[in-house]
Write a protein that holds these residues in place. Sequence first.
Motif, short mmCIF file in Angstrom:
data_model
loop_
_atom_site.label_atom_id
_atom_site.label_comp_id
_atom_site.label_asym_id
_atom_site.label_seq_id
_atom_site.Cartn_x
_atom_site.Cartn_y
_atom_site.Cartn_z
N PRO A 453 44.40 0.23 3.53
CA PRO A 453 43.43 -0.79 3.96
C PRO A 453 42.33 -1.03 2.91
O PRO A 453 41.90 -0.11 2.21
CB PRO A 453 42.85 -0.21 5.25
CG PRO A 453 43.94 0.67 5.77
CD PRO A 453 44.59 1.27 4.56
N LEU A 454 41.89 -2.28 2.84
CA LEU A 454 40.90 -2.66 1.83
C LEU A 454 39.60 -1.84 1.91
O LEU A 454 39.07 -1.46 0.87
CB LEU A 454 40.57 -4.15 1.95
CG LEU A 454 41.66 -5.14 1.48
CD1 LEU A 454 41.11 -6.56 1.49
CD2 LEU A 454 42.17 -4.79 0.09
N PRO A 455 39.04 -1.57 3.09
CA PRO A 455 37.79 -0.78 3.11
C PRO A 455 37.95 0.58 2.43
O PRO A 455 37.05 1.03 1.71
CB PRO A 455 37.49 -0.63 4.60
CG PRO A 455 38.14 -1.83 5.23
CD PRO A 455 39.39 -2.05 4.45
N SER A 456 39.10 1.22 2.64
CA SER A 456 39.35 2.52 2.00
C SER A 456 39.49 2.36 0.49
O SER A 456 38.94 3.16 -0.28
CB SER A 456 40.61 3.15 2.59
OG SER A 456 40.93 4.36 1.93
N LYS A 482 41.16 -8.35 -2.94
CA LYS A 482 41.57 -9.42 -2.02
C LYS A 482 42.80 -10.14 -2.55
O LYS A 482 43.68 -10.53 -1.78
CB LYS A 482 40.41 -10.40 -1.82
CG LYS A 482 39.25 -9.81 -1.02
CD LYS A 482 38.15 -10.84 -0.79
CE LYS A 482 37.02 -10.23 0.04
NZ LYS A 482 35.92 -11.22 0.27
N GLY A 483 42.86 -10.31 -3.87
CA GLY A 483 44.05 -10.92 -4.46
C GLY A 483 45.27 -10.05 -4.26
O GLY A 483 46.38 -10.56 -4.02
N CYS A 484 45.09 -8.73 -4.33
CA CYS A 484 46.21 -7.80 -4.12
C CYS A 484 46.64 -7.80 -2.65
O CYS A 484 47.82 -7.63 -2.35
CB CYS A 484 45.82 -6.40 -4.57
SG CYS A 484 45.65 -6.27 -6.36
N TYR A 485 45.69 -7.98 -1.75
CA TYR A 485 46.02 -8.09 -0.33
C TYR A 485 46.93 -9.29 -0.10
O TYR A 485 47.95 -9.20 0.60
CB TYR A 485 44.73 -8.23 0.48
CG TYR A 485 44.91 -8.35 1.98
CD1 TYR A 485 44.85 -7.23 2.79
CD2 TYR A 485 45.12 -9.59 2.56
CE1 TYR A 485 44.99 -7.35 4.18
CE2 TYR A 485 45.29 -9.72 3.93
CZ TYR A 485 45.22 -8.59 4.73
OH TYR A 485 45.38 -8.72 6.09
N LEU A 486 46.57 -10.43 -0.71
CA LEU A 486 47.40 -11.63 -0.59
C LEU A 486 48.79 -11.39 -1.18
O LEU A 486 49.81 -11.78 -0.61
CB LEU A 486 46.73 -12.81 -1.28
CG LEU A 486 47.54 -14.12 -1.32
CD1 LEU A 486 47.82 -14.64 0.08
CD2 LEU A 486 46.82 -15.18 -2.15
N GLN A 487 48.83 -10.71 -2.32
CA GLN A 487 50.12 -10.42 -2.96
C GLN A 487 50.98 -9.54 -2.05
O GLN A 487 52.19 -9.76 -1.91
CB GLN A 487 49.91 -9.75 -4.30
CG GLN A 487 51.21 -9.56 -5.08
CD GLN A 487 51.00 -8.90 -6.43
OE1 GLN A 487 49.87 -8.81 -6.90
NE2 GLN A 487 52.06 -8.43 -7.03
N ALA A 488 50.36 -8.53 -1.43
CA ALA A 488 51.10 -7.66 -0.52
C ALA A 488 51.62 -8.45 0.68
O ALA A 488 52.76 -8.25 1.13
CB ALA A 488 50.21 -6.51 -0.06
N LEU A 489 50.80 -9.36 1.18
CA LEU A 489 51.21 -10.20 2.31
C LEU A 489 52.45 -11.03 1.95
O LEU A 489 53.41 -11.10 2.71
CB LEU A 489 50.05 -11.12 2.70
CG LEU A 489 50.37 -12.20 3.74
CD1 LEU A 489 50.68 -11.57 5.09
CD2 LEU A 489 49.20 -13.18 3.87
N LEU A 490 52.42 -11.63 0.77
CA LEU A 490 53.54 -12.48 0.35
C LEU A 490 54.74 -11.65 -0.09
O LEU A 490 55.87 -12.15 -0.06
CB LEU A 490 53.09 -13.42 -0.77
CG LEU A 490 51.97 -14.40 -0.38
CD1 LEU A 490 51.56 -15.25 -1.57
CD2 LEU A 490 52.42 -15.29 0.78
#
Length: 562
Positions: A453-456, A482-490
């Motif tokens: 998770p991003l907070p961690s 945040k960009g990596c979160y989007l990449q993980a989502l896609l």
Amino acid sequence: MSWNIKQKLRSLLQAETNLCPHGQARGGQLKICIVSPSRYQTGMSSLGFQTIYSLLASSAGIMCERAFLPDKEDLKEYHRSGLPLLSLESQRPLSDFDVLAFSTSFEPDYLNIPLILQLAQIPIWAKERTASNPLVVAGGAAFFINPEPAADFLDIICIGEGEELVPALVSALLTSYSDGRHGLYMALSAQPGFYIPSFHQPLYKDDRFTGFNNNPDIPEHIKRPSCELNQHPPSSSVILTPNTEFGDMFLVEVSRGCPRGCRFCTSGFIYGTFRQQECRRILDIAEKGLLHRPKIGLVGAAVSDHSDIGLACSSIIRKGGKVSVSSLRIDRIDTEMLEALVASGHKTISIAPEGGSQRLRDLIKKNLNEAQILDACDMLIARDILNLKLYVIIGLPTETEGDLDELVHLVTMIRERMVVRAKTNCRLGDITVSVNPFIPKPFTPFQWCGMEPLPSLERKVKSLENRFRRIPNVHLKVESLKGCYLQALLSRGDRRCAALLAEMVNSSPLKKAAKTCNMDLDELVYRTIPLDEPLPWGILESADVRMLRKEYERAFGGGVIK
């Protein structure tokens, strides 16, 4: 004004040197525009994009042009003026072409596919287009990892390497079918490497993907054809321009895939067997490249693993050229290659320990120990290559604070070696620690793992920033979380992501778009997926799933993350 956009396109074109024999041809039965869903500077830096352009432009009966995502200022002008998106070569609207072919290497570029279709004034959804609209095709590494988030925008998706697929695609496109596009889709779906999304409808239960409702007349899974690399000339630059990040280089692909099989990385799995070009063929292409550029960029996921890499590098130096490589494998630093890099004026070298601790390096199957890393740094420092860039992943499964402590200790030991060398040459180099969060990727043993998770991750980054700030000449560079979160989502997403991307085209932030689409993004990004659960990308046969599962179980013991 539209005149300004056309003039900019003409200026870009005039600055190019086109080495493709048919690259300036204007004739052709079929008009294809190859589209990079990134800006010109990035798209033209991609050897994959250039290779597909060369294959299409050299095909009989094809007229091939290019188009790119506009720069920010041009994007505003397109929106303001209502001008349809234009091709580079003839500045004609993309809607005038018979086929638009997207070449996409990275999942975040999926976001730009509906944007480009919207700018071209073409319906973004495949189901809404008619025979009067261009056929929309896509391919590239991102698509044979996971095509699902962008599948509903596309008519045909190519799963595999261009050398094998482009001739088959061109042949099918030039064939007349009595039932039009449906006949084309049926013909292609019978061949390995072609995915027709409309023939495979996803099924869901309780907001979880459960499989596909497949057309009974077509194969259930998409097989990826193999490519014999040495049956084709080495991929190399076919268009040279100063307007890219590699403007002073001529690029040559030396190998494809990776023999290592690191558990987090797709390169060791989706490309099949590691293949390398013969040294003689590399040097033949490089010699021609030196007529146009002073430096040869050697390209591949595992350049250091080429059996003749030292010979290739030293031969280029002897021919009066210079050599560049993206990064070095720590346990494969060839002395001959290293001397060539020094002779080429390299002052900074990138290496990738990946895991900050020995435990994590073992977990990801990096097969590197601390002594090897320090020995490699000693070799570089001894040759006055004092600026080092270290690629490190944080947020790997099971990572602890102790692993981060070991990372800081490793960097400190490397710096101590640089300090000793500085007493000789009176100059202390810099260490850049490039930190990227772990992103779970399809067709790897870690595809079932969730992203931290991003907070961690933010807490870990802040801790590293505080600790490295106290160490002189050490700099921390962190990828956008945040960009990596989007990449993980896609990377992990299914077809529902297409609606999300369509919302974001109209400037909706990710969270707002998710709310509009009633999607729980954290569920897709953070969740550990059970080993027996169907995967959205499972429709592709890009890697041996049984082997991936065994590697996962070896990593975590019995198949569960402890």
